[in-house]
Design a protein around this motif. Structure first.
Motif, PDB file in Angstrom:
ATOM      1  N   ASN A   8      -0.541 -10.719  -0.393  1.00 34.03           N
ATOM      2  CA  ASN A   8       0.317 -11.665  -1.120  1.00 34.03           C
ATOM      3  C   ASN A   8       1.768 -11.188  -1.208  1.00 34.03           C
ATOM      4  OD1 ASN A   8      -1.781 -13.463  -1.540  1.00 34.03           O
ATOM      5  ND2 ASN A   8      -2.395 -12.453  -3.426  1.00 34.03           N
ATOM      6  N   ILE A   9       2.180 -10.327  -0.290  1.00 34.79           N
ATOM      7  CA  ILE A   9       3.556  -9.865  -0.208  1.00 34.79           C
ATOM      8  C   ILE A   9       4.156 -10.467   1.055  1.00 34.79           C
ATOM      9  CG2 ILE A   9       5.084  -7.880   0.009  1.00 34.79           C
ATOM     10  CD1 ILE A   9       2.832  -6.197  -1.259  1.00 34.79           C
ATOM     11  N   PRO A  10       5.185 -11.310   0.911  1.00 35.45           N
ATOM     12  CA  PRO A  10       5.782 -11.886   2.114  1.00 35.45           C
ATOM     13  C   PRO A  10       6.481 -10.819   2.946  1.00 35.45           C
ATOM     14  CG  PRO A  10       7.046 -12.499   0.177  1.00 35.45           C
ATOM     15  CD  PRO A  10       5.832 -11.752  -0.310  1.00 35.45           C
ATOM     16  N   ILE A  11       6.284 -10.889   4.241  1.00 33.66           N
ATOM     17  CA  ILE A  11       6.908  -9.932   5.160  1.00 33.66           C
ATOM     18  C   ILE A  11       8.103 -10.625   5.799  1.00 33.66           C
ATOM     19  CG2 ILE A  11       6.585  -8.548   7.237  1.00 33.66           C
ATOM     20  CD1 ILE A  11       3.610  -8.382   6.477  1.00 33.66           C
ATOM     21  N   ASP A  12       9.277 -10.057   5.596  1.00 33.41           N
ATOM     22  CA  ASP A  12      10.505 -10.646   6.118  1.00 33.41           C
ATOM     23  C   ASP A  12      10.626 -10.417   7.611  1.00 33.41           C
ATOM     24  OD1 ASP A  12      11.205 -11.365   3.534  1.00 33.41           O
ATOM     25  OD2 ASP A  12      12.353  -9.525   3.204  1.00 33.41           O
ATOM     26  N   GLU A  13      11.376 -11.298   8.241  1.00 33.56           N
ATOM     27  CA  GLU A  13      11.691 -11.123   9.651  1.00 33.56           C
ATOM     28  C   GLU A  13      12.677  -9.965   9.790  1.00 33.56           C
ATOM     29  OE1 GLU A  13      10.523 -12.809  12.341  1.00 33.56           O
ATOM     30  OE2 GLU A  13       9.146 -13.844  10.994  1.00 33.56           O
ATOM     31  N   ASP A  53       3.279   6.545   8.109  1.00 36.51           N
ATOM     32  CA  ASP A  53       1.942   5.977   7.933  1.00 36.51           C
ATOM     33  C   ASP A  53       1.286   6.495   6.657  1.00 36.51           C
ATOM     34  OD1 ASP A  53       2.246   4.565  10.269  1.00 36.51           O
ATOM     35  OD2 ASP A  53       1.002   5.928  11.476  1.00 36.51           O
ATOM     36  N   VAL A  54       1.413   7.795   6.403  1.00 34.42           N
ATOM     37  CA  VAL A  54       0.840   8.380   5.193  1.00 34.42           C
ATOM     38  C   VAL A  54       1.543   7.809   3.960  1.00 34.42           C
ATOM     39  CG1 VAL A  54       0.589  10.527   3.883  1.00 34.42           C
ATOM     40  CG2 VAL A  54       0.061  10.477   6.318  1.00 34.42           C
ATOM     41  N   PHE A  55       2.852   7.691   4.015  1.00 34.35           N
ATOM     42  CA  PHE A  55       3.620   7.142   2.900  1.00 34.35           C
ATOM     43  C   PHE A  55       3.225   5.698   2.612  1.00 34.35           C
ATOM     44  CE2 PHE A  55       7.505   4.866   1.512  1.00 34.35           C
ATOM     45  CZ  PHE A  55       7.666   5.466   0.276  1.00 34.35           C
ATOM     46  N   LEU A  56       3.142   4.870   3.640  1.00 37.03           N
ATOM     47  CA  LEU A  56       2.764   3.471   3.455  1.00 37.03           C
ATOM     48  C   LEU A  56       1.336   3.333   2.949  1.00 37.03           C
ATOM     49  CD1 LEU A  56       4.439   1.765   6.540  1.00 37.03           C
ATOM     50  CD2 LEU A  56       5.096   1.577   4.131  1.00 37.03           C
ATOM     51  N   ALA A  57       0.436   4.169   3.441  1.00 30.34           N
ATOM     52  CA  ALA A  57      -0.941   4.130   2.954  1.00 30.34           C
ATOM     53  C   ALA A  57      -0.995   4.485   1.470  1.00 30.34           C
ATOM     54  CB  ALA A  57      -1.814   5.087   3.757  1.00 30.34           C
ATOM     55  N   SER A  58      -0.199   5.444   1.052  1.00 30.15           N
ATOM     56  CA  SER A  58      -0.144   5.814  -0.362  1.00 30.15           C
ATOM     57  C   SER A  58       0.389   4.672  -1.212  1.00 30.15           C
ATOM     58  CB  SER A  58       0.745   7.044  -0.563  1.00 30.15           C
ATOM     59  OG  SER A  58       0.240   8.138   0.133  1.00 30.15           O
ATOM     60  N   LEU A  60       0.347   1.440  -0.475  1.00 28.83           N
ATOM     61  CA  LEU A  60      -0.631   0.352  -0.493  1.00 28.83           C
ATOM     62  C   LEU A  60      -1.798   0.677  -1.411  1.00 28.83           C
ATOM     63  CD1 LEU A  60      -0.706  -0.764   3.235  1.00 28.83           C
ATOM     64  CD2 LEU A  60       0.167  -2.039   1.279  1.00 28.83           C
ATOM     65  N   SER A  61      -2.238   1.912  -1.405  1.00 21.57           N
ATOM     66  CA  SER A  61      -3.319   2.326  -2.292  1.00 21.57           C
ATOM     67  C   SER A  61      -2.910   2.156  -3.750  1.00 21.57           C
ATOM     68  CB  SER A  61      -3.686   3.779  -2.014  1.00 21.57           C
ATOM     69  OG  SER A  61      -4.619   4.247  -2.943  1.00 21.57           O
ATOM     70  N   TYR A  62      -1.700   2.577  -4.083  1.00 15.65           N
ATOM     71  CA  TYR A  62      -1.204   2.433  -5.442  1.00 15.65           C
ATOM     72  C   TYR A  62      -1.086   0.957  -5.824  1.00 15.65           C
ATOM     73  CZ  TYR A  62       1.894   2.643  -9.453  1.00 15.65           C
ATOM     74  OH  TYR A  62       2.440   2.479 -10.694  1.00 15.65           O
ATOM     75  N   LEU A  63      -0.595   0.138  -4.905  1.00 15.71           N
ATOM     76  CA  LEU A  63      -0.445  -1.297  -5.158  1.00 15.71           C
ATOM     77  C   LEU A  63      -1.794  -1.960  -5.415  1.00 15.71           C
ATOM     78  CD1 LEU A  63       1.413  -3.800  -5.205  1.00 15.71           C
ATOM     79  CD2 LEU A  63       0.961  -4.004  -2.765  1.00 15.71           C
ATOM     80  N   VAL A  64      -2.772  -1.654  -4.597  1.00 17.53           N
ATOM     81  CA  VAL A  64      -4.112  -2.233  -4.763  1.00 17.53           C
ATOM     82  C   VAL A  64      -4.715  -1.769  -6.091  1.00 17.53           C
ATOM     83  CG1 VAL A  64      -6.458  -2.198  -3.854  1.00 17.53           C
ATOM     84  CG2 VAL A  64      -4.531  -2.567  -2.312  1.00 17.53           C
ATOM     85  N   GLU A  65      -4.556  -0.495  -6.414  1.00 18.80           N
ATOM     86  CA  GLU A  65      -5.090   0.033  -7.669  1.00 18.80           C
ATOM     87  C   GLU A  65      -4.421  -0.643  -8.868  1.00 18.80           C
ATOM     88  OE1 GLU A  65      -4.951   4.256 -10.012  1.00 18.80           O
ATOM     89  OE2 GLU A  65      -5.302   4.315  -7.852  1.00 18.80           O
ATOM     90  N   THR A  66      -3.121  -0.842  -8.802  1.00 16.63           N
ATOM     91  CA  THR A  66      -2.394  -1.499  -9.888  1.00 16.63           C
ATOM     92  C   THR A  66      -2.832  -2.945 -10.055  1.00 16.63           C
ATOM     93  OG1 THR A  66      -0.508  -0.057  -9.472  1.00 16.63           O
ATOM     94  CG2 THR A  66      -0.098  -2.039 -10.766  1.00 16.63           C
ATOM     95  N   GLU A  67      -2.989  -3.660  -8.949  1.00 17.00           N
ATOM     96  CA  GLU A  67      -3.440  -5.046  -9.025  1.00 17.00           C
ATOM     97  C   GLU A  67      -4.859  -5.133  -9.566  1.00 17.00           C
ATOM     98  OE1 GLU A  67      -2.859  -7.305  -5.489  1.00 17.00           O
ATOM     99  OE2 GLU A  67      -0.687  -7.229  -5.658  1.00 17.00           O
ATOM    100  N   ALA A  68      -5.709  -4.204  -9.193  1.00 15.27           N
ATOM    101  CA  ALA A  68      -7.080  -4.201  -9.704  1.00 15.27           C
ATOM    102  C   ALA A  68      -7.086  -3.937 -11.210  1.00 15.27           C
ATOM    103  CB  ALA A  68      -7.913  -3.158  -8.981  1.00 15.27           C
TER     104      ALA A  68
END
Length: 91
Positions: A8-13, A53-58, A60-68
């Motif tokens: 649910n995060i829009p990805i800009d061009e 990649d490691v930074f983005l995975a971290s 995304l993990s934090y974002l998913v955990e926060t939304e949950a």
């Protein structure tokens, strides 16, 4: 296939300025005959991409955990409301 939305995060061009800068850098690399510098640059890019990649995975993990956590809090809040209504109708 072009992904326009993720979690649910829009990805800009890509902005035209950035696309042009990348294209110019790619053309410089392709025109170069200095293979040692190109090898060094390529290995640097591979290492840098791994760190990204490691930074983005971290993130995304934090974002998913926060939304949950937020979703659980909303469910608990809704349970409180329905609990009060149940008490009202049982009387």
């Amino acid at each position: 296939m072009s992904i326009k939305n993720f979690l649910n995060i829009p990805i800009d061009e890509t902005p035209p300025e950035l696309a042009l800068s990348v294209e110019l850098r790619c053309r410089d690399i392709m025109a170069s005959d200095d293979t040692d510098n190109i090898k060094r640059y390529a290995t640097h890019l591979v290492r840098h991409q791994a760190k990204q990649d490691v930074f983005l995975a971290s993130i995304l993990s934090y974002l998913v955990e926060t939304e949950a956590t937020q979703a659980i809090a909303e469910i608990e809040k809704n349970k409180e409301k329905t609990k009060n209504w149940r008490k009202f109708f049982r009387k």
